[in-house]
Design an enzyme around this catalytic site. Sequence first.
Site, PDB file in Angstrom:
ATOM      1  N   ILE A 214     -23.021  40.698  61.132  1.00  0.00           N
ATOM      2  CA  ILE A 214     -21.727  40.291  60.571  1.00  0.00           C
ATOM      3  C   ILE A 214     -21.812  40.127  59.056  1.00  0.00           C
ATOM      4  O   ILE A 214     -22.887  39.923  58.497  1.00  0.00           O
ATOM      5  CB  ILE A 214     -21.205  38.997  61.232  1.00  0.00           C
ATOM      6  CG1 ILE A 214     -22.159  37.823  61.007  1.00  0.00           C
ATOM      7  CG2 ILE A 214     -20.964  39.220  62.723  1.00  0.00           C
ATOM      8  CD1 ILE A 214     -21.617  36.493  61.524  1.00  0.00           C
ATOM      9  N   PRO A 215     -20.666  40.203  58.366  1.00  0.00           N
ATOM     10  CA  PRO A 215     -20.633  40.141  56.905  1.00  0.00           C
ATOM     11  C   PRO A 215     -20.445  38.721  56.400  1.00  0.00           C
ATOM     12  O   PRO A 215     -20.313  37.770  57.174  1.00  0.00           O
ATOM     13  CB  PRO A 215     -19.417  41.008  56.564  1.00  0.00           C
ATOM     14  CG  PRO A 215     -18.467  40.698  57.682  1.00  0.00           C
ATOM     15  CD  PRO A 215     -19.326  40.532  58.911  1.00  0.00           C
ATOM     16  N   TRP A 216     -20.349  38.608  55.056  1.00  0.00           N
ATOM     17  CA  TRP A 216     -20.300  37.289  54.423  1.00  0.00           C
ATOM     18  C   TRP A 216     -18.904  36.824  54.056  1.00  0.00           C
ATOM     19  O   TRP A 216     -18.718  35.668  53.703  1.00  0.00           O
ATOM     20  CB  TRP A 216     -21.165  37.276  53.157  1.00  0.00           C
ATOM     21  CG  TRP A 216     -20.997  38.435  52.228  1.00  0.00           C
ATOM     22  CD1 TRP A 216     -21.833  39.503  52.097  1.00  0.00           C
ATOM     23  CD2 TRP A 216     -19.943  38.662  51.278  1.00  0.00           C
ATOM     24  NE1 TRP A 216     -21.377  40.376  51.141  1.00  0.00           N
ATOM     25  CE2 TRP A 216     -20.206  39.879  50.619  1.00  0.00           C
ATOM     26  CE3 TRP A 216     -18.799  37.940  50.904  1.00  0.00           C
ATOM     27  CZ2 TRP A 216     -19.383  40.403  49.621  1.00  0.00           C
ATOM     28  CZ3 TRP A 216     -17.964  38.458  49.914  1.00  0.00           C
ATOM     29  CH2 TRP A 216     -18.253  39.673  49.292  1.00  0.00           C
ATOM     30  N   LYS A 240     -27.153  38.768  63.810  1.00  0.00           N
ATOM     31  CA  LYS A 240     -27.686  38.500  62.467  1.00  0.00           C
ATOM     32  C   LYS A 240     -26.544  38.137  61.533  1.00  0.00           C
ATOM     33  O   LYS A 240     -25.563  38.869  61.404  1.00  0.00           O
ATOM     34  CB  LYS A 240     -28.431  39.713  61.890  1.00  0.00           C
ATOM     35  CG  LYS A 240     -29.179  39.377  60.592  1.00  0.00           C
ATOM     36  CD  LYS A 240     -29.655  40.598  59.839  1.00  0.00           C
ATOM     37  CE  LYS A 240     -28.636  41.128  58.872  1.00  0.00           C
ATOM     38  NZ  LYS A 240     -28.350  40.204  57.715  1.00  0.00           N
ATOM     39  N   GLU A 316     -16.928  48.369  61.845  1.00  0.00           N
ATOM     40  CA  GLU A 316     -15.731  47.968  61.088  1.00  0.00           C
ATOM     41  C   GLU A 316     -16.173  47.922  59.637  1.00  0.00           C
ATOM     42  O   GLU A 316     -16.918  47.037  59.234  1.00  0.00           O
ATOM     43  CB  GLU A 316     -15.206  46.625  61.585  1.00  0.00           C
ATOM     44  CG  GLU A 316     -13.758  46.352  61.159  1.00  0.00           C
ATOM     45  CD  GLU A 316     -13.672  45.581  59.861  1.00  0.00           C
ATOM     46  OE1 GLU A 316     -13.440  46.229  58.801  1.00  0.00           O
ATOM     47  OE2 GLU A 316     -13.833  44.350  59.885  1.00  0.00           O
ATOM     48  N   LEU A 317     -15.705  48.901  58.843  1.00  0.00           N
ATOM     49  CA  LEU A 317     -16.303  49.148  57.533  1.00  0.00           C
ATOM     50  C   LEU A 317     -15.307  48.912  56.397  1.00  0.00           C
ATOM     51  O   LEU A 317     -14.379  48.130  56.526  1.00  0.00           O
ATOM     52  CB  LEU A 317     -16.863  50.574  57.508  1.00  0.00           C
ATOM     53  CG  LEU A 317     -17.853  50.896  58.638  1.00  0.00           C
ATOM     54  CD1 LEU A 317     -18.290  52.349  58.590  1.00  0.00           C
ATOM     55  CD2 LEU A 317     -19.062  49.969  58.596  1.00  0.00           C
ATOM     56  N   CYS A 350     -11.826  43.286  53.510  1.00  0.00           N
ATOM     57  CA  CYS A 350     -11.967  44.721  53.745  1.00  0.00           C
ATOM     58  C   CYS A 350     -10.629  45.436  53.753  1.00  0.00           C
ATOM     59  O   CYS A 350     -10.543  46.618  53.403  1.00  0.00           O
ATOM     60  CB  CYS A 350     -12.705  44.971  55.055  1.00  0.00           C
ATOM     61  SG  CYS A 350     -11.927  44.209  56.497  1.00  0.00           S
ATOM     62  N   GLU A 399     -21.279  40.309  39.483  1.00  0.00           N
ATOM     63  CA  GLU A 399     -21.617  41.310  38.470  1.00  0.00           C
ATOM     64  C   GLU A 399     -21.051  42.684  38.822  1.00  0.00           C
ATOM     65  O   GLU A 399     -20.646  43.450  37.931  1.00  0.00           O
ATOM     66  CB  GLU A 399     -23.135  41.378  38.305  1.00  0.00           C
ATOM     67  CG  GLU A 399     -23.704  40.112  37.683  1.00  0.00           C
ATOM     68  CD  GLU A 399     -25.217  40.138  37.534  1.00  0.00           C
ATOM     69  OE1 GLU A 399     -25.849  41.008  38.193  1.00  0.00           O
ATOM     70  OE2 GLU A 399     -25.764  39.306  36.787  1.00  0.00           O
ATOM     71  N   LYS A 400     -20.998  43.012  40.098  1.00  0.00           N
ATOM     72  CA  LYS A 400     -20.416  44.280  40.528  1.00  0.00           C
ATOM     73  C   LYS A 400     -18.936  44.358  40.133  1.00  0.00           C
ATOM     74  O   LYS A 400     -18.469  45.381  39.612  1.00  0.00           O
ATOM     75  CB  LYS A 400     -20.561  44.438  42.039  1.00  0.00           C
ATOM     76  CG  LYS A 400     -19.840  45.649  42.616  1.00  0.00           C
ATOM     77  CD  LYS A 400     -19.828  45.617  44.136  1.00  0.00           C
ATOM     78  CE  LYS A 400     -18.939  46.714  44.708  1.00  0.00           C
ATOM     79  NZ  LYS A 400     -18.838  46.648  46.182  1.00  0.00           N
ATOM     80  N   GLU A 447     -14.230  50.755  46.740  1.00  0.00           N
ATOM     81  CA  GLU A 447     -13.949  49.401  47.230  1.00  0.00           C
ATOM     82  C   GLU A 447     -14.633  48.394  46.307  1.00  0.00           C
ATOM     83  O   GLU A 447     -15.847  48.237  46.336  1.00  0.00           O
ATOM     84  CB  GLU A 447     -14.442  49.231  48.663  1.00  0.00           C
ATOM     85  CG  GLU A 447     -14.087  47.871  49.246  1.00  0.00           C
ATOM     86  CD  GLU A 447     -14.564  47.704  50.679  1.00  0.00           C
ATOM     87  OE1 GLU A 447     -15.725  48.083  50.974  1.00  0.00           O
ATOM     88  OE2 GLU A 447     -13.789  47.191  51.510  1.00  0.00           O
ATOM     89  N   PHE A 449     -13.926  45.015  46.108  1.00  0.00           N
ATOM     90  CA  PHE A 449     -14.140  43.763  46.836  1.00  0.00           C
ATOM     91  C   PHE A 449     -14.085  42.560  45.887  1.00  0.00           C
ATOM     92  O   PHE A 449     -14.968  41.707  45.864  1.00  0.00           O
ATOM     93  CB  PHE A 449     -15.475  43.795  47.575  1.00  0.00           C
ATOM     94  CG  PHE A 449     -15.363  43.376  49.028  1.00  0.00           C
ATOM     95  CD1 PHE A 449     -14.534  44.052  49.892  1.00  0.00           C
ATOM     96  CD2 PHE A 449     -16.090  42.301  49.520  1.00  0.00           C
ATOM     97  CE1 PHE A 449     -14.433  43.674  51.230  1.00  0.00           C
ATOM     98  CE2 PHE A 449     -15.996  41.913  50.851  1.00  0.00           C
ATOM     99  CZ  PHE A 449     -15.162  42.602  51.707  1.00  0.00           C
TER     100      PHE A 449
END
Length: 549
Positions: A214-216, A240, A316-317, A350, A399-400, A447, A449
């Site tokens: 799973i994501p953050w 995870k 799921e992207l 997303c 930073e991204k 993307e 984000f």
Amino acid sequence: MASRAIVSSFTRLGSIPLGRLSSRSGNSRNLEERAFVHVNLGRGGAIRSFAVAAVEAPVKPSYEVQHSKLFIDGEFVDAASGETFPTVDPRTEEVLADVAKADVEDINRAVKAARKAFDHGPWPRMTAYERSKILLKYADLLEKHNDELATLDSLDSGKLYSQSQGVEIPHFVTRLFRYYAGWADKIHGKTLPADGPHQVLTFHEPIGVVGQIIPWNFPMVMFAWKVAPALACGNTIVLKTAEQTPLSACLAAKLAVEAGLPPGVLNVVSGFGETAGAAISSHMDIDKVAFTGSTETGKLVMQAAARSNLKPVTLELGGKSPFIIMPDADIDQAVELSHFALFFNQGQCCCAGSRTFVHESIYDEYIEKAKARALKRVVGDPFKSGVEQGPQVDKAQFEKILSYIDVGRHEGANLVTGGARIGNKGYYIQPTIFSDVKDDMAISRDEIFGPVQAVTKFRTVQEAIERANNSPYGLAAGVFTKDIDTANTFSRALRVGSVWINCYDVFDAAIPFGGYKMSGQGREKGEYVLHNYTQVKAVVTPLKNPAWL
């Protein structure tokens, strides 16, 4: 079946007290009050003043981190290597806790526990009704610990506490477990007719040991989206967490055992993608993988699954969702909704409406009003009342985003407002708007984000459709119009998994979610997700002298 009343997910934030902490928060009055400073970023005489809630005195919630180990076979354990890694508070850039760092050996331990629980344990063998009762009890415990789970998510990710506490945990975590508790005893096969004297049955069987990553950006919401349907189908799990946000899932795992989930059914590990995530994706004894995250990582997960035991994968992207505003739209409502569609959750969503298409006849008016709304957006400590935007999740993401803002300037987009860091501590970024964005610019293709809105103009419906579809992604889209024919045209022509008409980010336990193209495969939520976690078996037996066929 649970009630299907649609919750306009995060738009509910407008109707609840922002940043209101429970009486247990212990924060003093001076920290709870709204304190604002004006940041003047004038260039060439232009005033860009953002309302910024003071971030120099962060709120300290009374609930502290209690669990940061791996949860394997019903208990908390250290990583086999003894190694840990820090999880950081994005408000202060200070360490919240040192978390157990799972590696291949730990994934093997977790898979072994899950396999034993599936092959020999009671979970897949108990009646579906008994599983349903345990899931309902689990939902009750999640509800009881709502504020603690919300605090951990906000501390770890920087998301608004009001969002976590008042919307995400009650409506998209607890609610989801109750929804799938209702599904547990309604998952079944069929009796099929055959062209001859045979009885044909289908069984919908649990798929086995499921690996989930799973994501953050929505830690507990993604936990629920993955865990609830898999458990309802009778599977066992190795999950995870994202390395940026591991804390809430530790508490959630403990509550699952308290609810009566047998040891080994739900195992939660923390670690990094290149080690723990790769071990899950390539494990020969995991029967299925479900992943939510970036498209680039999703490709790696799929490759690893194929090269190992060819396990099925749902993904799921990413997304680069269009938000299309027609000339008949109420301009003020359109500004507010498109602002929400992009800046919600610090832009870390997303399905964020990150490409704003505005009809040329209202474009200039829209830009001025969108700028004014962005300047009013309150950025600051997510635990404070009145704050609308917290920090980005970590230094890398921070930073991204800033690098993409620089790219937007370099490629010739017009920076309407924002574009810089706020303060010198914490990962805070000004709400940023670019206008006159071309479709081939990186800020329109990639993307980001983050809180960066790319606005462009269009002339005709057909042009808007073609440009909106000209993307490798296809997760979601928004359309703002008063014309039902226009709405119907867009809803069928847009190549995306979700289309929101005159609304945005409306989610419900029953509504499926997923993408077209490089936004993934398979669906989350609703009845559709159950297909991800079951196998279909056909059983054929001959009939002797049947009375009927």
